[in-house]
Design a protein around this motif. Structure first.
Motif, PDB file in Angstrom:
ATOM      1  N   ALA A 107       0.763  -1.226  -0.030  1.00  0.00           N
ATOM      2  CA  ALA A 107       0.271  -0.098   0.115  1.00  0.00           C
ATOM      3  C   ALA A 107       0.741   1.233   0.095  1.00  0.00           C
ATOM      4  O   ALA A 107       1.966   1.193   0.798  1.00  0.00           O
ATOM      5  CB  ALA A 107      -0.868   0.022   1.243  1.00  0.00           C
ATOM      6  N   GLY A 108       0.651   2.027  -0.787  1.00  0.00           N
ATOM      7  CA  GLY A 108       1.495   3.321  -1.076  1.00  0.00           C
ATOM      8  C   GLY A 108       1.079   4.135  -2.275  1.00  0.00           C
ATOM      9  O   GLY A 108      -0.059   3.867  -2.815  1.00  0.00           O
ATOM     10  N   ARG A 109       1.950   5.196  -2.547  1.00  0.00           N
ATOM     11  CA  ARG A 109       1.681   6.119  -3.475  1.00  0.00           C
ATOM     12  C   ARG A 109       1.690   5.399  -5.076  1.00  0.00           C
ATOM     13  O   ARG A 109       2.736   4.863  -5.081  1.00  0.00           O
ATOM     14  CB  ARG A 109       2.511   7.092  -3.561  1.00  0.00           C
ATOM     15  N   MET A 110       0.627   5.595  -5.764  1.00  0.00           N
ATOM     16  CA  MET A 110       0.694   4.728  -7.054  1.00  0.00           C
ATOM     17  C   MET A 110       0.737   5.443  -8.299  1.00  0.00           C
ATOM     18  O   MET A 110       0.129   6.688  -8.274  1.00  0.00           O
ATOM     19  CB  MET A 110      -0.707   3.740  -6.986  1.00  0.00           C
ATOM     20  N   GLU A 111       1.651   5.213  -9.218  1.00  0.00           N
ATOM     21  CA  GLU A 111       1.464   5.906 -10.331  1.00  0.00           C
ATOM     22  C   GLU A 111       1.602   4.901 -11.539  1.00  0.00           C
ATOM     23  O   GLU A 111       2.039   3.720 -11.461  1.00  0.00           O
ATOM     24  CB  GLU A 111       2.511   6.559 -10.623  1.00  0.00           C
ATOM     25  N   THR A 112       0.938   5.312 -12.636  1.00  0.00           N
ATOM     26  CA  THR A 112       0.656   4.445 -13.799  1.00  0.00           C
ATOM     27  C   THR A 112       1.141   5.125 -15.050  1.00  0.00           C
ATOM     28  O   THR A 112       1.074   6.104 -15.361  1.00  0.00           O
ATOM     29  CB  THR A 112      -0.726   3.734 -13.737  1.00  0.00           C
ATOM     30  N   PHE A 113       1.527   4.215 -15.984  1.00  0.00           N
ATOM     31  CA  PHE A 113       2.217   4.567 -17.034  1.00  0.00           C
ATOM     32  C   PHE A 113       1.845   3.578 -18.340  1.00  0.00           C
ATOM     33  O   PHE A 113       1.592   2.658 -18.227  1.00  0.00           O
ATOM     34  CB  PHE A 113       3.758   4.712 -17.039  1.00  0.00           C
ATOM     35  N   THR A 114       1.490   4.101 -19.773  1.00  0.00           N
ATOM     36  CA  THR A 114       1.201   3.385 -20.645  1.00  0.00           C
ATOM     37  C   THR A 114       2.339   3.735 -21.861  1.00  0.00           C
ATOM     38  O   THR A 114       3.067   4.648 -22.080  1.00  0.00           O
ATOM     39  CB  THR A 114      -0.167   3.782 -21.284  1.00  0.00           C
ATOM     40  N   GLU A 115       2.231   2.506 -22.949  1.00  0.00           N
ATOM     41  CA  GLU A 115       3.198   2.760 -23.886  1.00  0.00           C
ATOM     42  C   GLU A 115       4.734   3.096 -23.677  1.00  0.00           C
ATOM     43  O   GLU A 115       5.242   4.106 -24.154  1.00  0.00           O
ATOM     44  CB  GLU A 115       2.751   3.682 -24.975  1.00  0.00           C
ATOM     45  N   VAL A 116       5.234   2.334 -22.649  1.00  0.00           N
ATOM     46  CA  VAL A 116       6.617   2.707 -22.144  1.00  0.00           C
ATOM     47  C   VAL A 116       7.646   1.786 -23.233  1.00  0.00           C
ATOM     48  O   VAL A 116       7.224   0.678 -23.183  1.00  0.00           O
ATOM     49  CB  VAL A 116       6.879   2.341 -20.497  1.00  0.00           C
ATOM     50  N   SER A 117       8.825   2.318 -23.324  1.00  0.00           N
ATOM     51  CA  SER A 117       9.657   1.665 -24.233  1.00  0.00           C
ATOM     52  C   SER A 117      10.744   1.312 -23.259  1.00  0.00           C
ATOM     53  O   SER A 117      11.384   1.987 -22.512  1.00  0.00           O
ATOM     54  CB  SER A 117      10.365   2.647 -25.070  1.00  0.00           C
ATOM     55  N   LEU A 118      11.146   0.000 -23.303  1.00  0.00           N
ATOM     56  CA  LEU A 118      12.198  -0.681 -22.426  1.00  0.00           C
ATOM     57  C   LEU A 118      13.129  -1.441 -23.248  1.00  0.00           C
ATOM     58  O   LEU A 118      12.669  -2.205 -24.079  1.00  0.00           O
ATOM     59  CB  LEU A 118      11.410  -1.562 -21.391  1.00  0.00           C
ATOM     60  N   PRO A 119      14.224  -1.201 -22.923  1.00  0.00           N
ATOM     61  CA  PRO A 119      15.538  -2.084 -23.833  1.00  0.00           C
ATOM     62  C   PRO A 119      15.440  -3.702 -23.497  1.00  0.00           C
ATOM     63  O   PRO A 119      14.928  -4.116 -22.574  1.00  0.00           O
ATOM     64  CB  PRO A 119      16.730  -1.580 -23.365  1.00  0.00           C
ATOM     65  N   HIS A 120      15.524  -4.470 -24.731  1.00  0.00           N
ATOM     66  CA  HIS A 120      15.457  -5.952 -24.625  1.00  0.00           C
ATOM     67  C   HIS A 120      16.842  -6.440 -25.040  1.00  0.00           C
ATOM     68  O   HIS A 120      16.759  -7.051 -26.230  1.00  0.00           O
ATOM     69  CB  HIS A 120      14.208  -6.472 -25.202  1.00  0.00           C
ATOM     70  N   GLY A 121      18.041  -6.476 -24.648  1.00  0.00           N
ATOM     71  CA  GLY A 121      18.977  -7.067 -24.871  1.00  0.00           C
ATOM     72  C   GLY A 121      19.562  -6.214 -26.100  1.00  0.00           C
ATOM     73  O   GLY A 121      19.397  -5.263 -26.101  1.00  0.00           O
ATOM     74  N   GLY A 122      19.958  -6.882 -27.169  1.00  0.00           N
ATOM     75  CA  GLY A 122      20.266  -6.511 -28.479  1.00  0.00           C
ATOM     76  C   GLY A 122      19.240  -6.273 -29.298  1.00  0.00           C
ATOM     77  O   GLY A 122      19.415  -5.712 -30.570  1.00  0.00           O
TER      78      GLY A 122
END
Length: 679
Positions: free
Chosen positions: A315-330
């Motif tokens: 339980a705590g402060r919540m933030e949400t995000f959409t369409e996040v770009s994350l690196p995936h190795g090479g």
């Protein structure tokens, strides 16, 4: 563990800041149940105040340290789960007691397989404790967590109380109020749309109370809420008495407001916060649905916490995000549909979200990529969200977990039907913090239920449905056919969704009853159902609805194309058979005329039967000849079964929903609540 044993959590896992305790039980009849409770105790072994008592009327702590997550059915009974955030526990709390209680004269000796298990934040099971000596106790302490310096330890307790939940609570310093429970209710008008102003204008008024159950579940006396008399001139008004916990279950309902519309004609439509009329493509639906849901989760804390607590989030402060770009190795970066982050005491809990709408299936390779990314970046969970309903022992996607990695990532699934259920429970039955939150949840429900949203839950019996029906018609379906197993799994998903929908509408627990021999796993149970489908051409299910007088049975006969919904009610312990028959006919005054009524006779099963229309003028026709002993009555309704595999007007899924709704509103609702157990 054995009774009286203890163990330090740090020795079992490095991730025990947040844990989930599961309490399990089963019963031979399939309808035995109990309710969990948690008490926070100080160094003196007492609660610091009445708010340290968490149970069905007080299910969550404001600081997030305790949250009751509710029940889920198992193969042999029920599982009740509790989320404990040990990092949020106040410094002066030395012990956390985990208990359960029964009501209506029921005892724990009537239940079997009493067990408590504890899992860490990643879902890894750390310990288990089975109780084998339960007897006449109506309240039971399963175990407790306690501090030793900076470490938390678990002790297997296994001790009970004959005095029930009230006796257990009083023993730990709780001041119990046994009067009738308060029940906030308002005019039961129904509105198609509720605006923010309408919700804000709605204020509950004092109303007459229904008889409330006592501590042991037996009916109490009617009570009426009333304002205290005004003090006489010169007198001082008495201070308002402090509210004390009530062990009688109470239900708080929010207003369903209907105001006269200002529209000139019916073609005018109310402006919606989340419009859906323009949605046309699957990708567009997924992006919109993810953004809508995640934004409401942050703006309505009760809703966001209710969804994430089951996944081990603090339980705590919540933030949400959409369409996040994350690196995936090479490889090229990956873009999950959403990310949920919760901050608690400087620590972050993170989950990646993958969403599907419109019945599109989850892709194993896509989920596998997100699991790998989460493991490398130290995230805690991956949450999949789709119209499909997950089944115990049957994962929706297969992913490989690298056991060599120290960091563990949990994979969870959420269906859109569950999202709608939780929203409906909050705004219709349990309550939210303010009127703006109620309006936001109402708008979310409107969005999910719109035909263009694609978030309608399980809606397709699968490609095996038509071949299985044809195989049953021409008697070519053989036992062991995988297609029969596929249909049984789809049937299980449909029944779980029916439970969610009906429970949300009623504000009561609705759970599927899964009758199987003890020790039978889910896959074996479904295999037996598939063999029975091949042999008999029928699908069977049973629903247990809290407070009703019996089990609601559903039979889909694929040979005849008929759906049967039925319930069996036991004969009263006292009185005369003719009196029972007349009373039953009076109870069913508003039931459909085509309701089939069958008398159950000891040693013979079925006895006299007929439609309610024929029996109303002559209830005596229900009595068996020769004075045979009546054990109960079976009430049944029959309905044509949809043939299509989908949820269209002529579809099988729609016909099951309609049959259950008609039977509950037309029959079960007229039977009243479950009678109290006689000593």
């Amino acid at each position: 563990m054995i009774k009286g044993g203890n163990v330090g959590l740090a020795a079992l896992s490095e991730d025990t800041g947040s844990v989930i305790l599961s309490l399990n039980w089963s019963s031979a009849t399939g309808d035995g149940d109990a309710d969990v409770s948690v008490l926070l105790l100080n160094g003196d072994g007492k609660v610091r105040g009445d708010t340290d008592f968490y149970f069905y009327n007080n299910p969550a702590a404001a600081d997030g340290s305790v949250q009751l997550l509710g029940k889920t059915p198992t193969a042999e009974g029920n599982e009740d789960r509790i989320s404990l955030d040990l990092t949020a526990a106040p410094a002066d709390v030395e012990r956390i007691v985990v208990a359960a209680s029964r009501y209506g004269g029921a005892r724990f000796g009537d239940l079997g397989d009493l067990r408590v298990t504890l899992v860490d934040r990643a879902g890894e099971t750390l310990l288990g404790f089975s109780i084998e000596d339960a007897d006449v106790e109506s309240a039971f302490i399963f175990g407790e967590l306690y501090r030793r310096g900076e470490e938390w330890k678990f002790r297997a307790v296994g001790q009970g109380y004959e005095s029930g939940l009230a006796g257990l609570a009083t023993d730990f310093g709780i001041d119990i109020d046994d009067d009738a429970a308060d029940e906030e209710t308002v005019d039961e008008k129904t509105a198609d749309t509720v605006t923010a102003d309408e919700v804000a204008d709605a204020a509950p008024e004092p109303v007459e109370q229904a008889p409330a159950p006592g501590v042991d579940g037996t009916p109490g006396s009617p009570a009426r809420t009333a304002r205290p008399p005004a003090p006489m001139e010169g007198e001082e008004s008495a201070p308002a008495p402090a509210r004390r916990p009530r062990t009688a279950k109470k239900k708080v309902t929010l207003p369903k407001v209907a105001k006269t519309s200002l529209a000139e004609n019916e073609s005018w439509r109310t402006a919606r916060l989340f419009p859906v009329s323009s949605l046309r493509y699957d990708r567009e639906r997924e992006m919109r649905a993810t953004s809508v849901l995640l934004s409401v989760m942050t703006q309505v804390p009760e809703f966001g916490r209710r969804l994430t607590a089951a996944f081990g989030a603090p339980a705590g402060r919540m933030e949400t995000f959409t369409e996040v770009s994350l690196p995936h190795g090479g490889n090229a970066p990956k873009r999950p549909d959403g990310v949920i982050r919760v901050e608690r005491a400087g620590k972050l809990w993170t989950a990646l979200v993958e969403t599907k709408t419109n019945g599109n299936p989850l892709k194993s390779e896509q989920v596998q990529d997100y699991m790998d990314i989460a493991a490398r970046r130290g995230y805690e969970a991956v949450i999949t969200l789709s119209n499909d309903v997950a089944l115990e022992g049957s994962p929706l996607v297969d992913v490989k977990v690298d056991r060599r990695r120290k960091h563990k990532v949990a994979l969870w699934h959420l269906s859109w039907a569950e999202v709608a259920h939780h929203a409906q429970m909050l705004i219709r039955h349990e309550g939210v913090g303010n009127t703006a939150h109620a309006w936001l949840l109402q708008e979310l429900l409107q969005y999910l239920q719109h035909e263009n949203s694609g978030c309608h839950g399980f809606q397709n019996m699968g490609p095996a449905w038509v071949p299985v029906r044809n195989g049953i018609d021409n008697e070519t379906l053989c036992q062991g056919d995988q297609r029969a197993m596929d249909v049984v799994e789809s049937w299980d998903r449909l029944i779980r969704q029916v439970c969610l929908r009906l429970g949300g509408e009623l504000g009561q627990k609705v759970l599927p009853v899964q009758r199987a021999r003890r020790g039978t796993d889910q896959s074996s149970r479904r295999a037996a159902m598939a063999d029975r489908l091949c042999e008999e051409g029928r699908l069977y299910a049973e629903l247990r609805i809290e407070g009703t007088s019996g089990i609601l049975a559903i039979v889909a006969d694929l040979r005849t194309g008929k759906l049967r919904t039925a319930i069996e009610i036991a004969a009263p312990d006292q009185g005369y058979p003719l009196t029972w028959a007349k009373r039953l006919v009076r109870q069913l005054a508003g039931a459909p005329a085509d309701l089939h009524v069958e008398t159950l006779v000891e040693g013979q099963g079925g006895g006299p039967r007929g439609t309610l229309e024929r029996l109303r003028p002559e209830p005596g026709d229900m009595l068996p000849k020769g004075g045979a002993r009546i054990t109960g009555f079976r009430l049944s309704l029959f309905k044509g079964m949809g043939s299509a595999r989908g949820n269209a007007e002529s579809g099988f899924i729609r016909s099951v929903d309609d049959a259950v709704d008609r039977f509950h509103s037309g029959v079960v609702a007229h039977l009243g609540s479950r009678p109290a157990h006689r000593p």
